[in-house]
Design a protein around this motif. Structure first.
Motif, PDB file in Angstrom:
ATOM      1  N   ASP A   1       0.814  -1.120  -0.142  1.00 51.04           N
ATOM      2  CA  ASP A   1      -0.127   0.102  -0.145  1.00 51.04           C
ATOM      3  C   ASP A   1       0.849   1.217   0.015  1.00 51.04           C
ATOM      4  O   ASP A   1       0.291   2.362  -0.272  1.00 51.04           O
ATOM      5  N   ASP A   2       2.179   1.114   0.231  1.00 47.74           N
ATOM      6  CA  ASP A   2       3.164   2.413   0.147  1.00 47.74           C
ATOM      7  C   ASP A   2       4.177   2.004  -0.458  1.00 47.74           C
ATOM      8  O   ASP A   2       5.123   1.581  -0.089  1.00 47.74           O
ATOM      9  N   PRO A   3       4.184   2.326  -1.841  1.00 52.89           N
ATOM     10  CA  PRO A   3       5.453   1.862  -2.629  1.00 52.89           C
ATOM     11  C   PRO A   3       6.811   2.611  -2.219  1.00 52.89           C
ATOM     12  O   PRO A   3       7.793   2.101  -2.611  1.00 52.89           O
ATOM     13  N   ILE A   4       6.604   3.680  -1.508  1.00 50.34           N
ATOM     14  CA  ILE A   4       7.952   4.495  -1.168  1.00 50.34           C
ATOM     15  C   ILE A   4       8.639   3.595  -0.145  1.00 50.34           C
ATOM     16  O   ILE A   4       9.768   3.356  -0.029  1.00 50.34           O
ATOM     17  N   LYS A   5       7.888   3.257   0.927  1.00 47.86           N
ATOM     18  CA  LYS A   5       8.287   2.371   2.193  1.00 47.86           C
ATOM     19  C   LYS A   5       8.705   0.924   1.380  1.00 47.86           C
ATOM     20  O   LYS A   5       9.904   0.529   1.897  1.00 47.86           O
ATOM     21  N   GLU A   6       8.127   0.574   0.556  1.00 49.24           N
ATOM     22  CA  GLU A   6       8.285  -0.863   0.036  1.00 49.24           C
ATOM     23  C   GLU A   6       9.884  -0.675  -0.600  1.00 49.24           C
ATOM     24  O   GLU A   6      10.487  -1.703  -0.480  1.00 49.24           O
ATOM     25  N   TRP A   7      10.072   0.424  -1.652  1.00 53.58           N
ATOM     26  CA  TRP A   7      11.277   0.619  -2.160  1.00 53.58           C
ATOM     27  C   TRP A   7      12.382   0.929  -1.208  1.00 53.58           C
ATOM     28  O   TRP A   7      13.702   0.230  -1.395  1.00 53.58           O
ATOM     29  N   ILE A   8      12.116   1.683  -0.114  1.00 56.51           N
ATOM     30  CA  ILE A   8      13.305   1.718   0.771  1.00 56.51           C
ATOM     31  C   ILE A   8      13.780   0.632   1.606  1.00 56.51           C
ATOM     32  O   ILE A   8      14.864   0.198   1.694  1.00 56.51           O
ATOM     33  N   LEU A   9      12.708  -0.551   1.877  1.00 56.76           N
ATOM     34  CA  LEU A   9      12.835  -1.665   2.836  1.00 56.76           C
ATOM     35  C   LEU A   9      13.165  -2.694   1.781  1.00 56.76           C
ATOM     36  O   LEU A   9      13.606  -3.758   2.219  1.00 56.76           O
ATOM     37  N   THR A  10      13.373  -2.533   0.362  1.00 53.75           N
ATOM     38  CA  THR A  10      13.738  -3.660  -0.290  1.00 53.75           C
ATOM     39  C   THR A  10      15.003  -3.230  -1.173  1.00 53.75           C
ATOM     40  O   THR A  10      16.107  -3.569  -0.763  1.00 53.75           O
TER      41      THR A  10
ATOM     42  N   GLY B   1      16.169  -0.240  -1.410  1.00 52.90           N
ATOM     43  CA  GLY B   1      17.015   0.643  -0.796  1.00 52.90           C
ATOM     44  C   GLY B   1      18.017   0.122   0.343  1.00 52.90           C
ATOM     45  O   GLY B   1      18.435   0.975   0.918  1.00 52.90           O
ATOM     46  N   LYS B   2      17.802  -1.074   0.426  1.00 51.52           N
ATOM     47  CA  LYS B   2      18.686  -1.760   1.509  1.00 51.52           C
ATOM     48  C   LYS B   2      18.366  -1.470   2.890  1.00 51.52           C
ATOM     49  O   LYS B   2      19.369  -1.833   3.568  1.00 51.52           O
ATOM     50  N   ALA B   3      17.568  -0.799   3.255  1.00 53.18           N
ATOM     51  CA  ALA B   3      17.343  -0.504   4.482  1.00 53.18           C
ATOM     52  C   ALA B   3      16.232  -1.582   5.240  1.00 53.18           C
ATOM     53  O   ALA B   3      15.729  -2.360   4.440  1.00 53.18           O
ATOM     54  N   THR B   4      16.715  -1.663   6.568  1.00 50.36           N
ATOM     55  CA  THR B   4      15.849  -2.814   7.272  1.00 50.36           C
ATOM     56  C   THR B   4      14.746  -2.311   8.042  1.00 50.36           C
ATOM     57  O   THR B   4      13.645  -3.066   8.647  1.00 50.36           O
ATOM     58  N   GLN B   5      14.849  -1.005   8.202  1.00 53.50           N
ATOM     59  CA  GLN B   5      13.748  -0.143   9.172  1.00 53.50           C
ATOM     60  C   GLN B   5      13.693   1.336   8.822  1.00 53.50           C
ATOM     61  O   GLN B   5      14.979   1.853   8.621  1.00 53.50           O
TER      62      GLN B   5
ATOM     63  N   CYS C   1       5.520  25.270  -3.641  1.00 54.65           N
ATOM     64  CA  CYS C   1       3.909  25.315  -3.785  1.00 54.65           C
ATOM     65  C   CYS C   1       3.332  24.124  -4.853  1.00 54.65           C
ATOM     66  O   CYS C   1       2.002  23.989  -5.011  1.00 54.65           O
ATOM     67  N   ILE C   2       4.386  23.204  -5.335  1.00 58.20           N
ATOM     68  CA  ILE C   2       3.829  21.999  -6.055  1.00 58.20           C
ATOM     69  C   ILE C   2       3.783  20.862  -5.645  1.00 58.20           C
ATOM     70  O   ILE C   2       2.917  19.949  -5.770  1.00 58.20           O
ATOM     71  N   ASN C   3       4.794  20.466  -5.105  1.00 59.23           N
ATOM     72  CA  ASN C   3       5.175  19.067  -4.417  1.00 59.23           C
ATOM     73  C   ASN C   3       5.327  19.308  -2.879  1.00 59.23           C
ATOM     74  O   ASN C   3       5.843  20.186  -2.553  1.00 59.23           O
ATOM     75  N   ALA C   4       5.000  18.198  -2.124  1.00 54.84           N
ATOM     76  CA  ALA C   4       5.412  17.984  -0.940  1.00 54.84           C
ATOM     77  C   ALA C   4       6.816  17.139  -0.808  1.00 54.84           C
ATOM     78  O   ALA C   4       7.057  16.251  -1.559  1.00 54.84           O
ATOM     79  N   ALA C   5       7.577  17.402   0.148  1.00 49.79           N
ATOM     80  CA  ALA C   5       8.784  16.689   0.526  1.00 49.79           C
ATOM     81  C   ALA C   5       8.970  16.375   1.833  1.00 49.79           C
ATOM     82  O   ALA C   5       8.602  17.028   2.715  1.00 49.79           O
ATOM     83  N   GLN C   6       9.564  15.067   1.771  1.00 43.31           N
ATOM     84  CA  GLN C   6       9.765  14.583   3.078  1.00 43.31           C
ATOM     85  C   GLN C   6      11.306  14.092   3.179  1.00 43.31           C
ATOM     86  O   GLN C   6      11.806  13.410   2.306  1.00 43.31           O
ATOM     87  N   ARG C   7      11.896  13.906   4.407  1.00 42.81           N
ATOM     88  CA  ARG C   7      13.088  13.051   4.468  1.00 42.81           C
ATOM     89  C   ARG C   7      12.794  11.734   5.118  1.00 42.81           C
ATOM     90  O   ARG C   7      12.068  11.718   6.246  1.00 42.81           O
ATOM     91  N   TYR C   8      13.371  10.729   4.813  1.00 44.89           N
ATOM     92  CA  TYR C   8      12.907   9.421   5.477  1.00 44.89           C
ATOM     93  C   TYR C   8      14.484   9.138   5.852  1.00 44.89           C
ATOM     94  O   TYR C   8      15.472   8.886   5.430  1.00 44.89           O
ATOM     95  N   ASP C   9      14.321   8.948   7.319  1.00 45.87           N
ATOM     96  CA  ASP C   9      15.653   8.442   7.887  1.00 45.87           C
ATOM     97  C   ASP C   9      15.484   7.008   8.201  1.00 45.87           C
ATOM     98  O   ASP C   9      14.442   6.318   8.774  1.00 45.87           O
ATOM     99  N   THR C  10      16.468   6.131   7.757  1.00 37.76           N
ATOM    100  CA  THR C  10      16.630   4.758   7.919  1.00 37.76           C
ATOM    101  C   THR C  10      17.931   4.181   8.390  1.00 37.76           C
ATOM    102  O   THR C  10      18.924   4.972   8.628  1.00 37.76           O
ATOM    103  N   ASP C  11      18.374   2.807   8.619  1.00 37.23           N
ATOM    104  CA  ASP C  11      19.392   2.357   9.112  1.00 37.23           C
ATOM    105  C   ASP C  11      20.414   2.254   8.002  1.00 37.23           C
ATOM    106  O   ASP C  11      21.594   1.889   8.221  1.00 37.23           O
ATOM    107  N   ALA C  12      20.011   2.583   6.687  1.00 36.05           N
ATOM    108  CA  ALA C  12      20.626   2.641   5.683  1.00 36.05           C
ATOM    109  C   ALA C  12      20.951   4.006   5.243  1.00 36.05           C
ATOM    110  O   ALA C  12      21.611   4.102   3.920  1.00 36.05           O
TER     111      ALA C  12
END
Length: 280
Positions: free
Chosen positions: A48-57, A59-63, A74-85
């Motif tokens: 249901d969340d292709p962003i997390k799916e890619w990061i956890l496969t 993207g080589k992260a485990t969490q 004004c066009i896009n939203a932006a986020q930083r994802y912190d992981t163990d990788a």
């Protein structure tokens, strides 16, 4: 588009989340129904969340240890994802499909491949299940002096930084000469406005038709301003004598280089972002 997406070194933007899941091995049956159910719920949540799916496969992260919102304009939203990788930078748009981010990714990768000025490396472009699209890219920590690259100042330290930006841009232009003429591999956007990049052999033809001419067309359609349109057409007609004898060699440009798309990393080296690349 498929051939051009191969420019990305990571997974292709055309690779869907469902195809990634299909390649994963089927889980073995567990003697513990609760454990098996838990694994299935995790897989379902990832799908249901292709962003997390890619990061956890891929993207080589485990969490994923945390997420934080970053101003995306004004066009896009932006986020930083912190992981163990490490950290990833993610932009999302809930209204626009992946074509916009595919154009951005191809531009970033083209600039990255010149090994000149620093740009974030794009990893993945895809569609969101609820509509819209996303792009995952390298996270670059900016230094405190983001505005120093373009701020006019008598401070010699700031002048040195502006000189570094100019040198790096010149290196990029020299490293990415075009043998296809003027244009780019795909259409992209400048802001949210479509940008036509059809390959053209003649510089004046490309600029008059796909830059000035196209903008004048949009102005006429949206505002009905015939006076501006006519003056623009007069300028286009005078371009040939204005540039008579000029030798222009097409090379890769950022395409939307203004102060908001220029920064510096923690070492003070220039970084450029959010391109609308084409060769001119």
């Amino acid at each position: 588009m498929a051939a051009n997406v191969a420019l990305l070194s990571a997974s292709s933007p055309s690779t869907s989340a469902s195809s990634i899941l299909r390649r994963r091995p089927r889980p073995r049956r567990s003697a513990c129904p609760r454990r098996a159910a838990s694994r299935l719920s995790v897989v379902a949540a990832m799908s249901d969340d292709p962003i997390k799916e890619w990061i956890l496969t891929e993207g080589k992260a485990t969490q994923i240890t945390g997420t934080s919102s970053i101003g995306g304009g004004c066009i896009n939203a932006a986020q930083r994802y912190d992981t163990d990788a490490g950290s990833f930078f993610v932009k999302t748009n809930r209204r626009i499909g992946p074509a916009m981010f595919e154009g951005e990714a191809l531009g970033l990768k083209a600039m990255y491949d010149t090994k000149s000025i620093r740009v974030p490396l794009p990893y993945k472009v895809g569609s969101l299940p609820t509509g819209g699209s996303f792009i995952i890219m390298e996270y670059i920590q900016f230094g405190r002096s983001r505005g120093d690259q373009v701020t006019l100042s008598r401070n010699p330290f700031r002048s040195k930084k502006k000189s570094a930006l100019g040198r790096k841009l010149a290196e990029m232009h020299k490293a990415a000469k075009s043998d296809k003429g003027y244009g780019f591999y795909v259409e992209n956007t400048i802001g949210s406005t479509p940008q036509i990049n059809t390959w053209t052999a003649d510089w004046i033809e490309f600029y008059s038709k796909h830059r000035l001419g196209y903008q004048l067309k949009l102005i006429s359609q949206r505002f009905g301003d015939s006076a501006i349109y006519e003056k623009g057409q007069q300028l286009i007609e005078k371009m040939h004598p204005l540039f008579d004898g000029a030798v222009i060699e097409p090379c890769l440009l950022h395409g939307d280089l203004w102060s908001g798309n220029i920064s510096a990393d923690t070492n003070g080296d220039p970084v450029i972002l959010d391109p609308a690349c084409y060769c001119m």
